[in-house]
Design a protein around this motif. Structure first.
Motif, PDB file in Angstrom:
ATOM      1  N   ALA B 120       0.805  -1.220   0.000  1.00 32.49           N
ATOM      2  CA  ALA B 120       0.000   0.000   0.000  1.00 32.49           C
ATOM      3  C   ALA B 120       0.840   1.274   0.000  1.00 32.49           C
ATOM      4  N   CYS B 121       2.048   1.191   0.525  1.00 38.39           N
ATOM      5  CA  CYS B 121       2.817   2.418   0.712  1.00 38.39           C
ATOM      6  C   CYS B 121       3.260   3.012  -0.619  1.00 38.39           C
ATOM      7  N   PHE B 122       2.981   4.307  -0.823  1.00 36.20           N
ATOM      8  CA  PHE B 122       3.312   4.902  -2.117  1.00 36.20           C
ATOM      9  C   PHE B 122       4.723   5.467  -2.192  1.00 36.20           C
ATOM     10  N   ALA B 125       8.056   2.587   1.764  1.00 32.83           N
ATOM     11  CA  ALA B 125       8.750   2.744   3.043  1.00 32.83           C
ATOM     12  C   ALA B 125       8.960   1.412   3.748  1.00 32.83           C
ATOM     13  N   PHE B 126       8.207   0.390   3.331  1.00 31.79           N
ATOM     14  CA  PHE B 126       8.343  -0.917   3.989  1.00 31.79           C
ATOM     15  C   PHE B 126       9.128  -1.885   3.116  1.00 31.79           C
ATOM     16  N   THR B 127       9.921  -2.707   3.779  1.00 30.23           N
ATOM     17  CA  THR B 127      10.658  -3.734   3.059  1.00 30.23           C
ATOM     18  C   THR B 127      10.501  -5.059   3.785  1.00 30.23           C
ATOM     19  N   VAL B 135      10.444  -4.194   7.687  1.00 31.54           N
ATOM     20  CA  VAL B 135      10.988  -3.003   8.339  1.00 31.54           C
ATOM     21  C   VAL B 135      10.510  -1.729   7.650  1.00 31.54           C
ATOM     22  N   TYR B 136      10.520  -0.675   8.416  1.00 26.92           N
ATOM     23  CA  TYR B 136       9.945   0.600   7.977  1.00 26.92           C
ATOM     24  C   TYR B 136      11.024   1.665   7.980  1.00 26.92           C
ATOM     25  N   ASP B 137      10.997   2.514   6.960  1.00 26.77           N
ATOM     26  CA  ASP B 137      11.997   3.568   6.835  1.00 26.77           C
ATOM     27  C   ASP B 137      11.317   4.927   7.018  1.00 26.77           C
ATOM     28  N   VAL B 140      11.550   8.333   4.537  1.00 26.04           N
ATOM     29  CA  VAL B 140      10.823   8.658   3.310  1.00 26.04           C
ATOM     30  C   VAL B 140       9.309   8.798   3.551  1.00 26.04           C
ATOM     31  N   CYS B 141       8.856   8.356   4.714  1.00 26.32           N
ATOM     32  CA  CYS B 141       7.413   8.300   4.991  1.00 26.32           C
ATOM     33  C   CYS B 141       6.772   9.689   4.931  1.00 26.32           C
ATOM     34  N   VAL B 142       5.673   9.767   4.179  1.00 25.04           N
ATOM     35  CA  VAL B 142       4.950  11.024   4.030  1.00 25.04           C
ATOM     36  C   VAL B 142       3.900  11.178   5.135  1.00 25.04           C
ATOM     37  N   GLY B 143       3.460  10.047   5.637  1.00 22.97           N
ATOM     38  CA  GLY B 143       2.450  10.097   6.698  1.00 22.97           C
ATOM     39  C   GLY B 143       1.027  10.057   6.188  1.00 22.97           C
ATOM     40  N   CYS B 144       0.831   9.356   5.062  1.00 24.91           N
ATOM     41  CA  CYS B 144      -0.517   9.277   4.507  1.00 24.91           C
ATOM     42  C   CYS B 144      -1.375   8.275   5.276  1.00 24.91           C
ATOM     43  N   ARG B 145      -0.745   7.340   5.952  1.00 22.35           N
ATOM     44  CA  ARG B 145      -1.399   6.345   6.805  1.00 22.35           C
ATOM     45  C   ARG B 145      -2.231   5.333   6.020  1.00 22.35           C
ATOM     46  N   TYR B 146      -1.919   5.202   4.748  1.00 20.94           N
ATOM     47  CA  TYR B 146      -2.608   4.182   3.950  1.00 20.94           C
ATOM     48  C   TYR B 146      -2.195   2.784   4.425  1.00 20.94           C
ATOM     49  N   CYS B 147      -0.958   2.667   4.929  1.00 24.36           N
ATOM     50  CA  CYS B 147      -0.516   1.359   5.436  1.00 24.36           C
ATOM     51  C   CYS B 147      -1.403   0.904   6.588  1.00 24.36           C
ATOM     52  N   MET B 148      -1.868   1.871   7.380  1.00 27.94           N
ATOM     53  CA  MET B 148      -2.723   1.524   8.515  1.00 27.94           C
ATOM     54  C   MET B 148      -4.090   1.051   8.035  1.00 27.94           C
TER      55      MET B 148
HETATM   56  S1  SF4 Z   1       2.139   6.448   6.316  1.00 28.07           S
HETATM   57 FE1  SF4 Z   1       2.025   6.346   4.077  1.00 28.07          FE
HETATM   58  S2  SF4 Z   1       4.075   6.890   3.435  1.00 28.07           S
HETATM   59 FE2  SF4 Z   1       4.237   6.351   5.586  1.00 28.07          FE
HETATM   60  S3  SF4 Z   1       4.717   4.203   5.639  1.00 28.07           S
HETATM   61 FE3  SF4 Z   1       2.504   4.324   5.760  1.00 28.07          FE
HETATM   62  S4  SF4 Z   1       1.819   4.170   3.643  1.00 28.07           S
HETATM   63 FE4  SF4 Z   1       3.989   4.648   3.573  1.00 28.07          FE
END
Ligand code: SF4
Ligand code: SF4
Lengths: 389, 370
Positions: B120-122, B125-127, B135-137, B140-148
């Motif tokens: 989901a992450c655009f 950020a996840f590998t 793991v999460y980086d 680069v995370c924008v904070g869109c929270r689509y991963c959640m």
């Molecule tokens: S908040 Fe958005 S940019 Fe950050 S890790 Fe989740 S999906 Fe990726």
């Protein structure tokens, strides 16, 4: 209202200006709060509910309602419905402002807005539908900007630049339709990844198709709705061609909307059959689903059809407003109401008043800018020095 | 998700939505990722869990998370159902259980083999590392929270209280420690055999053996073996998994497959729409052209008609004029003739009168001349 619009430009203490002024002031304060204290200070977002009304309303509804731009320009330039030509510029302007405000709203919503270009410049997450949405929205905003620029260039008197842009009209229109198809449907496809969280009545593999079709409906209805408002408040700014469209636009667009709504109703039924989710209709969520599908899809389809048959412009206009409301209901259902339906009530989301405040602020900002532009640039009238293109 | 809907999805992905997406669609139907070979995992045997919360404490320490409101030795918090938060990567919840007492189950990121969060992450950020951890980086995370939104286990959390550097927070499977050859903090701290760390394949074997050896103690299911395409955190339970708060309706479809169809439709739209639209444009242009031509033709005919009419009129007028002229000439001639005749008559009359009247002088003179 119409009196004060006549003296637009000079700040006066008209009711509109006072209300707008207060909203902008409060919005400014909330903005400062949001960017200095963080999301927690102004929202009810939580770990269970990462998306609230800034996504449900500002992004999902905003993008759907801004579809009027691509729908109208496609109808006029590609499908050859030249007689709606005067409707193009206002629709493009609303589309452009709509998308610009969506992008603005996203700055409030994401945790680190200054990183919004990261998906393009740092790492491309091409497996993500959100990446597709982001790429298309960014490109389409640019397309809308160029499409609208002739009005601004006429206003500024830059003839050469204007004629260059006009040569691109068809290309831009096709590009706009492609981008719109992609991101409108992808907004629905965003939820495909969460079948375990979205209620089965709303979760279906057809989500992208539904989102695209409803965007067309929203676009058509918004053009009618917006032309109603413009004729009411800005008619003194209109030339004969625009004034003449007072009735032809609702009739033509209303007819199209009736057809698309009917088609949408049919594919909704197909969706339920394919997912075999009929039994959910007997539940509370089912009742609400029926309200959405019967009250906001079947009913307006019928009312549009009646309105067009009887040439009842008033009915068409009210139906347009109702349909727009239906789009809001649909997007809210998918993003907020039917999402996380499995969670106990205590974990569910309800927006904080400050979230609503920011959304109202952004919409108000849009109206103020629209007013600024149509009272100055040739949007509701042809510029005397230029031919229709 | 029911089997029929899954089938339907696959079907949509493979056939319905797109033909051009052959690559992706077929990937969605035939491909099955078994995880990196030799990758590590954790087996959580809930039948051994005593709810001591030491794993929570260890996690807090090794990840340098903020101190908790209630110390980890306070077991009263177990009764309240908790979830992961931005300050706790893992939580232990107490479940009603059966006659022999309550059950405990530890909750944290399951480190999916094909993670929904990563798909989901655009910004990628996840590998999913080959060691097994997801793991999460944060850089680069924008904070869109689509991963959640995407995570079916509701694991990622967000630092909503941070204005300038909010991060997604979730279990790292102690990836840095594992790379150093250490055990994950929680596993190391577990006083029973409720948590064991090892190669995923080995752990699956151990789990199967446990079920076979003591079938009365376990339900015959290894949670995580296939859920959402498989996870690197495996569970055993003595009670149906639903009763210990684990969803059994997630299905075995890996998250990326859920969106493969929609993503596959992209090249289709990009390919076909411009062609179709250009076609429609050409058609409407042509219609316009034909209409214009017809109009021009109609105009030409009308003009020709008008011309013909005009000519006819002209001819008529000419004819008339000619006639008129002729009449006029005739008339003029007639008049002229008449006038001449009249003149002649007058002269004659004069002459007669002169002859008849007194023949005094003139004849005389004439005569005289004769
Ligand atoms: S908040 Fe958005 S940019 Fe950050 S890790 Fe989740 S999906 Fe990726
Ligand atoms: S459990 Fe959730 S956060 Fe963890 S890897 Fe799977 S999808 Fe990602």
């Amino acid at each position: 209202m119409s009196e004060d619009t006549a003296t637009m430009g000079k700040p006066t203490l008209s009711p509109f200006n006072i209300v707008a002024g207060v909203i902008l002031l409060v919005g400014g304060i909330l903005t400062i709060l949001r960017f200095t204290q963080g999301l927690d200070a102004v929202t009810n977002l939580s770990d269970y509910n990462p998306w609230g009304i800034w996504i449900g309303f500002d992004l999902l509804v905003g993008v759907a309602l801004a579809a009027g731009g691509f729908v109208t320009s496609a109808a006029v330039y590609l499908f050859g419905m030249k007689h709606y030509h005067a409707a193009v510029r206002p629709a493009i302007l609303t589309g452009f402002l709509g998308y610009a405000l969506v992008v603005l709203a996203l700055h409030y919503d994401v945790g680190r807005p200054w990183r919004l270009p990261y998906p393009f410049i740092m790492q491309r997450g091409t497996t993500s539908l959100l990446f597709e949405v982001a790429a298309c929205v960014a490109l389409y905003l640019t397309v809308l900007f160029i499409e609208f620029s002739p009005a601004a260039l006429e206003w500024l008197g830059l003839k050469r630049a204007r004629s260059i842009v006009l040569k691109l009209t068809i290309l831009l229109t096709i590009f706009g339709v492609v981008l719109s198809t992609l991101h409108q449907s992808s907004l629905g496809a965003l939820f495909l990844i969460a079948p375990s969280k979205l209620h089965p009545l709303w979760y279906t593999p057809y989500l992208p198709v539904y989102f695209f079709v409803t965007a067309v409906i929203a676009g058509l209805s918004m053009v009618i709705f917006e032309s109603t408002l413009s004729h009411r408040f800005f008619s003194h700014k209109m030339d004969a061609a625009h004034l003449a469209e007072k009735d032809t636009v609702p009739l033509g667009f209303g007819k199209a909307a009736a057809f698309v709504l009917a088609g949408y109703f049919i594919i909704k039924v197909i969706g339920i059959s394919a997912g075999n989710t009929w039994h959910y209709l007997a539940t509370g969520y089912g009742a609400w689903y029926l309200v959405e599908v019967l009250g906001f899809v079947a009913l307006p389809a019928f009312l549009y059809a009646v309105g067009v048959r009887d040439k009842n412009i008033t009915l068409i206009r009210w139906t347009a407003a109702w349909t727009v409301l239906g789009i809001v209901v649909n997007r809210f259902n998918i993003c907020l109401v039917a999402f996380n339906w499995h969670l106990p009530a205590s974990e569910r989301y309800f927006p904080h008043w400050m979230e609503i405040g920011i959304s109202v602020f952004i919409v108000t900002l849009g109206i103020v800018i629209y007013r600024f532009i149509v009272t100055r640039m040739p949007v509701l009238y042809e510029h005397p020095d230029y031919d229709a293109h | 998700m029911s089997l029929s809907r899954r089938k339907f999805l696959g079907w949509i992905g493979a056939a319905g939505m797109t033909a051009a997406a052959g690559r992706k669609a077929s990937a969605a139907t035939t491909h099955h990722f078994e995880g990196y070979p030799e990758s590590m995992a954790v087996l959580h045997d809930t039948t051994f869990c005593i709810g001591c919360r030491r794993c929570e404490g260890a996690c807090n320490t090794v990840n340098e998370l903020p101190a908790p409101e209630v110390p980890f030795t306070d077991l009263n918090v177990l009764e309240k159902q908790r979830r992961t938060t931005s300050k706790a990567y893992t939580v232990v919840n107490q479940k009603p259980g059966n006659a022999s007492g309550p059950l405990f189950v530890k909750n944290q990121c399951n480190h999916c083999l094909e993670p929904a969060c990563a798909s989901a992450c655009f910004v990628n950020a996840f590998t999913k590392t080959k060691e097994g951890a997801v793991v999460y980086d944060a850089s680069v995370c924008v904070g869109c929270r689509y991963c959640m939104i995407a995570c079916p286990f509701e694991i990622p959390t967000y630092e909503y209280d941070s204005a300038f550097s909010p991060r997604i927070m979730k279990c790292t499977m102690c990836h840095p420690r594992v790379l150093e050859g250490k055990l994950p903090g929680c596993v190391e701290s577990c006083p029973t055999e409720a948590l064991i760390f090892g190669k995923r394949d080995d752990l699956l074997n151990i789990a199967r053996q446990r079920i076979t050896r003591r079938p009365n103690n376990y339900v015959d299911h290894i949670y995580g073996e296939r859920e959402m395409g498989g996870t690197s955190w495996l569970y055993l339970s003595g009670m149906p998994f639903e009763t210990i708060g684990m969803r059994m309706d997630l299905g075995v479809t890996p998250a990326p497959e859920l969106t493969a169809g929609a993503l596959g439709a992209v090249p289709m739209v990009v390919g076909i729409w411009p062609v179709l639209l250009t076609g429609i444009y050409a058609m409407s242009k042509r219609k316009e052209k034909i209409a214009a031509e017809e109009k021009a033709q109609a105009l030409a005919t009308a003009l020709a008609d008008a011309d013909a009419q005009a000519t006819a009129k002209m001819d008529a007028a000419m004819e008339k004029a000619k006639q008129e002229k002729a009449t006029a000439i005739e008339k003029a001639v007639k008049e002229a003739l008449e006038a001449e005749a009249k003149a002649r008559a007058e002269i004659e009359a004069e002459a007669e009168a002169a002859a008849a009247a007194p023949p005094q002088e003139a004849p005389d003179e004439d005569d005289k001349d004769d």
